[in-house]
Design an enzyme around this catalytic site. Structure first.
Site, PDB file in Angstrom:
ATOM      1  N   LEU A   1       0.847  -1.200   0.000  1.00 30.32           N
ATOM      2  CA  LEU A   1       0.000   0.000   0.000  1.00 30.32           C
ATOM      3  C   LEU A   1       0.879   1.247   0.000  1.00 30.32           C
ATOM      4  O   LEU A   1       1.707   1.429   0.901  1.00 30.32           O
ATOM      5  CB  LEU A   1      -0.926  -0.015   1.212  1.00 30.32           C
ATOM      6  CG  LEU A   1      -1.814  -1.261   1.365  1.00 30.32           C
ATOM      7  CD1 LEU A   1      -2.825  -1.044   2.480  1.00 30.32           C
ATOM      8  CD2 LEU A   1      -2.496  -1.618   0.057  1.00 30.32           C
TER       9      LEU A   1
ATOM     10  N   ARG B   1       1.634  15.303   6.779  1.00 27.70           N
ATOM     11  CA  ARG B   1       2.535  15.759   7.843  1.00 27.70           C
ATOM     12  C   ARG B   1       3.998  15.850   7.379  1.00 27.70           C
ATOM     13  O   ARG B   1       4.822  16.449   8.078  1.00 27.70           O
ATOM     14  CB  ARG B   1       2.418  14.810   9.037  1.00 27.70           C
ATOM     15  CG  ARG B   1       1.095  14.927   9.785  1.00 27.70           C
ATOM     16  CD  ARG B   1       0.927  13.790  10.783  1.00 27.70           C
ATOM     17  NE  ARG B   1       2.050  13.734  11.716  1.00 27.70           N
ATOM     18  CZ  ARG B   1       2.303  12.687  12.486  1.00 27.70           C
ATOM     19  NH1 ARG B   1       1.536  11.602  12.424  1.00 27.70           N
ATOM     20  NH2 ARG B   1       3.335  12.706  13.317  1.00 27.70           N
TER      21      ARG B   1
ATOM     22  N   GLN C   1      -5.573   3.637  -6.551  1.00 26.78           N
ATOM     23  CA  GLN C   1      -6.663   3.900  -5.612  1.00 26.78           C
ATOM     24  C   GLN C   1      -7.017   5.378  -5.768  1.00 26.78           C
ATOM     25  O   GLN C   1      -6.366   6.249  -5.194  1.00 26.78           O
ATOM     26  CB  GLN C   1      -6.264   3.584  -4.173  1.00 26.78           C
ATOM     27  CG  GLN C   1      -7.412   3.765  -3.189  1.00 26.78           C
ATOM     28  CD  GLN C   1      -6.981   3.682  -1.731  1.00 26.78           C
ATOM     29  OE1 GLN C   1      -5.809   3.878  -1.416  1.00 26.78           O
ATOM     30  NE2 GLN C   1      -7.926   3.412  -0.838  1.00 26.78           N
TER      31      GLN C   1
ATOM     32  N   GLY D   1      -9.755   4.063   2.950  1.00 33.44           N
ATOM     33  CA  GLY D   1      -9.361   3.119   3.977  1.00 33.44           C
ATOM     34  C   GLY D   1      -8.502   1.993   3.441  1.00 33.44           C
ATOM     35  O   GLY D   1      -8.406   1.766   2.235  1.00 33.44           O
TER      36      GLY D   1
ATOM     37  N   TYR E   1       3.221  -2.273   3.805  1.00 32.18           N
ATOM     38  CA  TYR E   1       2.985  -0.833   3.751  1.00 32.18           C
ATOM     39  C   TYR E   1       4.253  -0.127   3.287  1.00 32.18           C
ATOM     40  O   TYR E   1       5.351  -0.381   3.812  1.00 32.18           O
ATOM     41  CB  TYR E   1       2.536  -0.316   5.116  1.00 32.18           C
ATOM     42  CG  TYR E   1       1.202  -0.875   5.518  1.00 32.18           C
ATOM     43  CD1 TYR E   1       0.033  -0.150   5.304  1.00 32.18           C
ATOM     44  CD2 TYR E   1       1.095  -2.148   6.062  1.00 32.18           C
ATOM     45  CE1 TYR E   1      -1.203  -0.682   5.635  1.00 32.18           C
ATOM     46  CE2 TYR E   1      -0.130  -2.694   6.394  1.00 32.18           C
ATOM     47  CZ  TYR E   1      -1.290  -1.953   6.174  1.00 32.18           C
ATOM     48  OH  TYR E   1      -2.508  -2.485   6.490  1.00 32.18           O
TER      49      TYR E   1
ATOM     50  N   ASN F   1      -1.855  -3.893  16.500  1.00 31.97           N
ATOM     51  CA  ASN F   1      -1.889  -4.319  15.108  1.00 31.97           C
ATOM     52  C   ASN F   1      -0.886  -3.539  14.272  1.00 31.97           C
ATOM     53  O   ASN F   1      -0.868  -2.310  14.290  1.00 31.97           O
ATOM     54  CB  ASN F   1      -3.304  -4.108  14.558  1.00 31.97           C
ATOM     55  CG  ASN F   1      -3.403  -4.429  13.082  1.00 31.97           C
ATOM     56  OD1 ASN F   1      -2.817  -5.401  12.621  1.00 31.97           O
ATOM     57  ND2 ASN F   1      -4.157  -3.612  12.356  1.00 31.97           N
TER      58      ASN F   1
ATOM     59  N   ARG G   1      33.334   7.863  -7.195  1.00 28.00           N
ATOM     60  CA  ARG G   1      32.045   8.148  -7.816  1.00 28.00           C
ATOM     61  C   ARG G   1      31.578   6.947  -8.639  1.00 28.00           C
ATOM     62  O   ARG G   1      32.324   5.988  -8.835  1.00 28.00           O
ATOM     63  CB  ARG G   1      32.160   9.407  -8.673  1.00 28.00           C
ATOM     64  CG  ARG G   1      32.355  10.684  -7.861  1.00 28.00           C
ATOM     65  CD  ARG G   1      32.653  11.874  -8.755  1.00 28.00           C
ATOM     66  NE  ARG G   1      31.591  12.113  -9.722  1.00 28.00           N
ATOM     67  CZ  ARG G   1      31.717  12.922 -10.776  1.00 28.00           C
ATOM     68  NH1 ARG G   1      32.861  13.571 -10.984  1.00 28.00           N
ATOM     69  NH2 ARG G   1      30.719  13.088 -11.611  1.00 28.00           N
TER      70      ARG G   1
ATOM     71  N   ASN H   1      51.712   4.060 -11.630  1.00 21.88           N
ATOM     72  CA  ASN H   1      51.728   5.079 -10.576  1.00 21.88           C
ATOM     73  C   ASN H   1      51.312   6.417 -11.171  1.00 21.88           C
ATOM     74  O   ASN H   1      51.909   6.886 -12.156  1.00 21.88           O
ATOM     75  CB  ASN H   1      53.133   5.193  -9.971  1.00 21.88           C
ATOM     76  CG  ASN H   1      53.150   6.101  -8.762  1.00 21.88           C
ATOM     77  OD1 ASN H   1      52.933   5.682  -7.638  1.00 21.88           O
ATOM     78  ND2 ASN H   1      53.415   7.379  -9.007  1.00 21.88           N
TER      79      ASN H   1
ATOM     80  N   TYR I   1      36.452  15.956 -20.571  1.00 18.57           N
ATOM     81  CA  TYR I   1      35.226  16.603 -21.064  1.00 18.57           C
ATOM     82  C   TYR I   1      35.589  17.806 -21.917  1.00 18.57           C
ATOM     83  O   TYR I   1      36.343  18.680 -21.491  1.00 18.57           O
ATOM     84  CB  TYR I   1      34.371  17.026 -19.875  1.00 18.57           C
ATOM     85  CG  TYR I   1      33.027  17.602 -20.214  1.00 18.57           C
ATOM     86  CD1 TYR I   1      32.156  16.962 -21.085  1.00 18.57           C
ATOM     87  CD2 TYR I   1      32.597  18.796 -19.637  1.00 18.57           C
ATOM     88  CE1 TYR I   1      30.911  17.476 -21.379  1.00 18.57           C
ATOM     89  CE2 TYR I   1      31.351  19.332 -19.924  1.00 18.57           C
ATOM     90  CZ  TYR I   1      30.510  18.669 -20.791  1.00 18.57           C
ATOM     91  OH  TYR I   1      29.278  19.200 -21.090  1.00 18.57           O
TER      92      TYR I   1
END
Length: 447
Positions: free
Chosen positions: A8, A15, A75, A80, A103, A169, A315, A359, A369
């Protein structure tokens, strides 16, 4: 028994004070949704259905990034948990195995707990995950008679005596799929919130003569995240758990509380992690490596015996072979270092291949680049790159070749050759003394 997951993930998360759906807020560099999915994936489910609602397109994209085979259903109205689970009915049409409801904002359930629920489903029709709450608060209460679960009562509908119960629960349930949707069809919204509660299936099942039971877990596994403060708490708890797991697996950490791990960090035994190291996503460190203080790793693979740092940055695409050295203020990006290669000081290696035992001197830069495209630098085995060398890609340095310090290398260097790419030095005898005298005189005249 075959298993289908129903996750779900439809809530907005008001909040959180964010435009981002609640389940996409990250813990240890991964959306909470991914944590729930990974917990469920340990059961090797045949199907996985994510129920989305608020910003469904974003939730679907994230779910598909995790696994393209995941089905996402909508949904459109949040009526609910029972209504949310019902949206998966069509996606699971014809499926005859067990369905487990998870969940997307509850990221800490352990594999062992879900395995216990699956095992309990072999002898009970409905299995509910419960926990003993230190502060039951507004959790739904589990009403039991021995091992049998009689009913789940939501806090809003509970009596004072029922609110005194501490067995609560979690919302996670395991039910045979066709039974689950049959029970949900009988759920009504005749309650204080006017919602269709998933929890009502227990009472309906018992009324039909079906069995129900509770599998218990630690309260920490059921932690839900509904606010920024709770998100920060969840991050702290997950980091503590992952550090403890590493220590138990034989990883050495001098100050584990200063080491930050990603959700998928893999570190082998006998590796040493010094203080203040941060791991981003997709990092694997083999056994016996050493990650020194204040280093940052992301998207990197570090082989046995390699040393990284201090103050190094790996990276995405950094591949370090065995016994390599990456030292202070060195950055490696999309580059491979062959066995025994050394890049010890103040250097950038990007889009490159460094051969065995080569080395790389201090201050070296692979100039990869050109403003539009990335270009690759290839350095052979046993090469020596002098300090402050600019390698203007695309360029290849042959085996056993050398570049002079301060060189700018724009052409390929054959194996065994010495390349010098710098202006000739010209010493003007006495010129510095004359220049200093002139400048001192000018400064004195201004006083």
């Amino acid at each position: 028994m075959s298993i289908a997951l129903i996750v779900l993930a439809a809530g907005k998360g008001t909040r959180m004070q964010s435009d981002l759906p609640k389940v996409l807020h990250k813990i240890a560099h991964a959306p909470m949704l991914w944590h729930a999915l990974r917990a469920g994936q340990t059961l090797e489910p045949d199907h996985c259905v994510v129920v989305a609602g608020h910003e469904a397109a974003l939730v679907e994209a994230s779910a598909k990034d995790y696994d393209p085979e995941i089905q996402v259903v909508l949904q459109s109205e949040q009526l609910g948990t029972g209504h949310a689970v019902s949206q998966a009915k069509e996606a699971l049409a014809g499926f005859e195995g067990d369905a487990i409801v998870l969940y997307g904002d509850t990221p800490f359930i352990r594999q062992e707990t879900l395995e216990a629920m699956a095992a309990a489903r072999e002898t009970h029709d409905v299995v509910v995950l419960g926990f003993e709450a230190a502060d039951p608060g507004r959790y739904g209460r589990l009403l039991t008679d021995g091992d049998a679960l009689q009913e789940i009562v939501e806090f809003k509908d509970a009596t004072e005596a029922q609110r005194a119960i501490t067995l609560c629960n979690s919302g996670v349930v395991a039910v045979k799929s066709e039974v689950l949707f049959d029970l949900l069809s009988a759920v009504s919204n005749d309650n204080a919130a006017g919602e269709y509660y998933l929890t009502d299936i227990v009472g309906i099942a018992r009324a039909r003569g079906l069995s129900a039971t509770v599998v218990r877990c630690d309260e920490s596994e059921t932690l839900g995240v509904n606010s920024r403060a709770e998100l920060a708490t969840a991050e702290t708890l997950l980091q503590q758990r992952k550090r403890q797991d590493l220590l138990e697996d034989g990883v050495a950490m001098q100050a584990p509380e200063t080491v930050y791990l990603a959700w998928d960090t893999v570190i082998g035994r006998d590796t040493e992690i010094e203080p203040n190291v941060v791991f981003g996503p997709d990092v694997t460190v083999e056994s016996g490596a050493r990650i020194r203080a204040f280093s940052h790793l992301e998207g990197a693979h570090v082989s046995r015996g390699a040393v990284v740092g201090p103050y190094a940055r790996l990276r995405p695409g950094a591949e370090l072979a065995e016994d390599t050295r990456v030292g202070n203020f060195v950055e490696i990006k999309n580059a491979t270092l062959g066995e025994g290669a050394k890049v010890n000081h103040l250097t950038y290696i990007g889009d490159a291949e460094i051969g065995e035992r080569s080395n790389i001197g201090a201050g070296t830069v692979t100039c990869n680049y050109d403003g539009f495209f990335k270009h690759r630098t290839v350095i052979g085995s046993d090469a020596f790159i002098g300090s402050d060398t600019m390698l203007v890609a695309p360029v290849t340095i042959g085996d056993g070749a050398m570049t002079g310090s301060g060189s700018t290398i724009t052409k390929d260097v054959p194996a065994g050759a010495l390349a010098l790419g710098r202006a000739r030095q010209d010493n003007k005898l006495g010129f510095a003394t004359k220049l200093f005298d002139m400048l001192r005189s000018k400064k004195a005249q201004k006083k």
